[in-house]
Design a protein around this motif. Sequence first.
Motif, mmCIF file in Angstrom:
data_model
loop_
_atom_site.group_PDB
_atom_site.id
_atom_site.type_symbol
_atom_site.label_atom_id
_atom_site.label_comp_id
_atom_site.label_asym_id
_atom_site.label_seq_id
_atom_site.Cartn_x
_atom_site.Cartn_y
_atom_site.Cartn_z
ATOM 1 N N ASN A 146 0.849 -1.195 0.000
ATOM 2 C CA ASN A 146 0.000 0.000 0.000
ATOM 3 C C ASN A 146 0.883 1.243 0.000
ATOM 4 O O ASN A 146 1.523 1.552 1.013
ATOM 5 N N PRO A 147 0.953 1.968 -1.108
ATOM 6 C CA PRO A 147 1.838 3.138 -1.186
ATOM 7 C C PRO A 147 1.479 4.206 -0.160
ATOM 8 O O PRO A 147 0.309 4.506 0.064
ATOM 9 N N VAL A 148 2.512 4.777 0.472
ATOM 10 C CA VAL A 148 2.341 5.891 1.398
ATOM 11 C C VAL A 148 2.734 7.171 0.673
ATOM 12 O O VAL A 148 3.820 7.249 0.097
ATOM 13 N N GLN A 149 1.856 8.152 0.699
ATOM 14 C CA GLN A 149 2.107 9.408 0.014
ATOM 15 C C GLN A 149 1.949 10.584 0.973
ATOM 16 O O GLN A 149 1.115 10.536 1.888
ATOM 17 N N PRO A 150 2.739 11.660 0.783
ATOM 18 C CA PRO A 150 2.517 12.897 1.544
ATOM 19 C C PRO A 150 1.351 13.654 0.923
ATOM 20 O O PRO A 150 1.491 14.291 -0.111
ATOM 21 N N VAL A 151 0.165 13.554 1.529
ATOM 22 C CA VAL A 151 -1.023 14.142 0.924
ATOM 23 C C VAL A 151 -1.164 15.627 1.240
ATOM 24 O O VAL A 151 -1.953 16.320 0.605
ATOM 25 N N SER A 152 -0.415 16.116 2.203
ATOM 26 C CA SER A 152 -0.454 17.543 2.523
ATOM 27 C C SER A 152 0.851 17.937 3.182
ATOM 28 O O SER A 152 1.309 17.266 4.099
ATOM 29 N N VAL A 153 1.470 19.001 2.677
ATOM 30 C CA VAL A 153 2.663 19.556 3.298
ATOM 31 C C VAL A 153 2.460 21.060 3.402
ATOM 32 O O VAL A 153 2.392 21.758 2.402
ATOM 33 N N VAL A 154 2.301 21.555 4.613
ATOM 34 C CA VAL A 154 1.983 22.957 4.848
ATOM 35 C C VAL A 154 3.165 23.646 5.528
ATOM 36 O O VAL A 154 3.711 23.134 6.507
ATOM 37 N N ALA A 155 3.569 24.782 4.984
ATOM 38 C CA ALA A 155 4.673 25.551 5.565
ATOM 39 C C ALA A 155 4.115 26.716 6.368
ATOM 40 O O ALA A 155 3.144 27.356 5.974
ATOM 41 N N ASP A 156 4.752 26.994 7.504
ATOM 42 C CA ASP A 156 4.336 28.096 8.363
ATOM 43 C C ASP A 156 5.574 28.576 9.122
ATOM 44 O O ASP A 156 6.685 28.100 8.878
ATOM 45 N N ALA A 157 5.390 29.490 10.034
ATOM 46 C CA ALA A 157 6.504 29.989 10.853
ATOM 47 C C ALA A 157 6.016 30.197 12.275
ATOM 48 O O ALA A 157 4.824 30.381 12.520
ATOM 49 N N ARG A 158 6.957 30.133 13.239
ATOM 50 C CA ARG A 158 6.619 30.380 14.630
ATOM 51 C C ARG A 158 7.871 30.840 15.360
ATOM 52 O O ARG A 158 8.986 30.722 14.841
ATOM 53 N N ILE A 159 7.678 31.339 16.567
ATOM 54 C CA ILE A 159 8.810 31.619 17.447
ATOM 55 C C ILE A 159 9.294 30.291 18.014
ATOM 56 O O ILE A 159 8.491 29.463 18.455
ATOM 57 N N ALA A 160 10.592 30.067 17.969
ATOM 58 C CA ALA A 160 11.153 28.780 18.388
ATOM 59 C C ALA A 160 10.780 28.467 19.832
ATOM 60 O O ALA A 160 10.892 29.309 20.718
ATOM 61 N N THR A 161 10.333 27.233 20.045
ATOM 62 C CA THR A 161 10.013 26.757 21.387
ATOM 63 C C THR A 161 11.304 26.286 22.069
ATOM 64 O O THR A 161 12.364 26.178 21.438
ATOM 65 N N ASP A 162 11.201 25.976 23.356
ATOM 66 C CA ASP A 162 12.371 25.438 24.066
ATOM 67 C C ASP A 162 12.839 24.138 23.414
ATOM 68 O O ASP A 162 14.052 23.891 23.296
ATOM 69 N N ASP A 163 11.895 23.296 22.997
ATOM 70 C CA ASP A 163 12.263 22.053 22.314
ATOM 71 C C ASP A 163 12.993 22.337 21.004
ATOM 72 O O ASP A 163 13.959 21.648 20.661
#
Length: 221
Positions: free
Chosen positions: A158-175
């Motif tokens: 069963n092929p696995v595909q990336p059906v959605s790739v969304v780019a965004d930005a944030r202030i870096a967390t401690d992690d």
Amino acid sequence: MVDDLREQIESGALQADEKLPSTRVLMETYGLSDNAVYRAVGLLKAEGFVYSSQGKGVFVRGRRALIAGARRVKGITHPGERIEWRYSRRAEAPAWVAEHIGAGECVERARTVRRGDVIHEASRSWVRLDVVTVVPELDEPAPCNPTWQAVYTARSGNPVQPVSVVADARIATDDDLEALGLDGSTYAVLITRTVYATGDDVIGVGEAVYAPGQPLDLEAS
């Protein structure tokens, strides 16, 4: 139905936060059963095109950008990159992850990518537990070769595909700061969130955080 609504959203014929027609209208418009309409809307949700508001309906999601992510399924690194494994563990799915793969325990995996001596990317993935029956390596403290998606595809058929790739930005967390090896200053970081599915069944999601000042090669679509 899915192809047509995707095209309308991408062309702007359907605007962000615009409500989709009712299930009955969609059934009549596309000549589908109610189950087929539910499945089609579920796929559009998994791909990030629409979202549900309880008691109100389904609406077009506003998205800043989509990027092509198929190359990450085919191979885990690019030339000049080096993977550094961090951990693989069982964990409760965070809220945004649970929206895609369901609430409860999943496998959480983390790694970083270096270019030379610089950490370019820190990423985590969350995979449904039933996938482990096909890819037991998910529980091991090492990368899957070449990726868990490719291994699952090869073993299950069963092929696995990336059906959605969304780019965004944030202030870096401690992690984020810890994973990228940054000091305690305030940084803005680019993130991408990928939804992986086999057919219309979402089985995993991933989040990549890119270090400030690092060149990126993202294909907009």
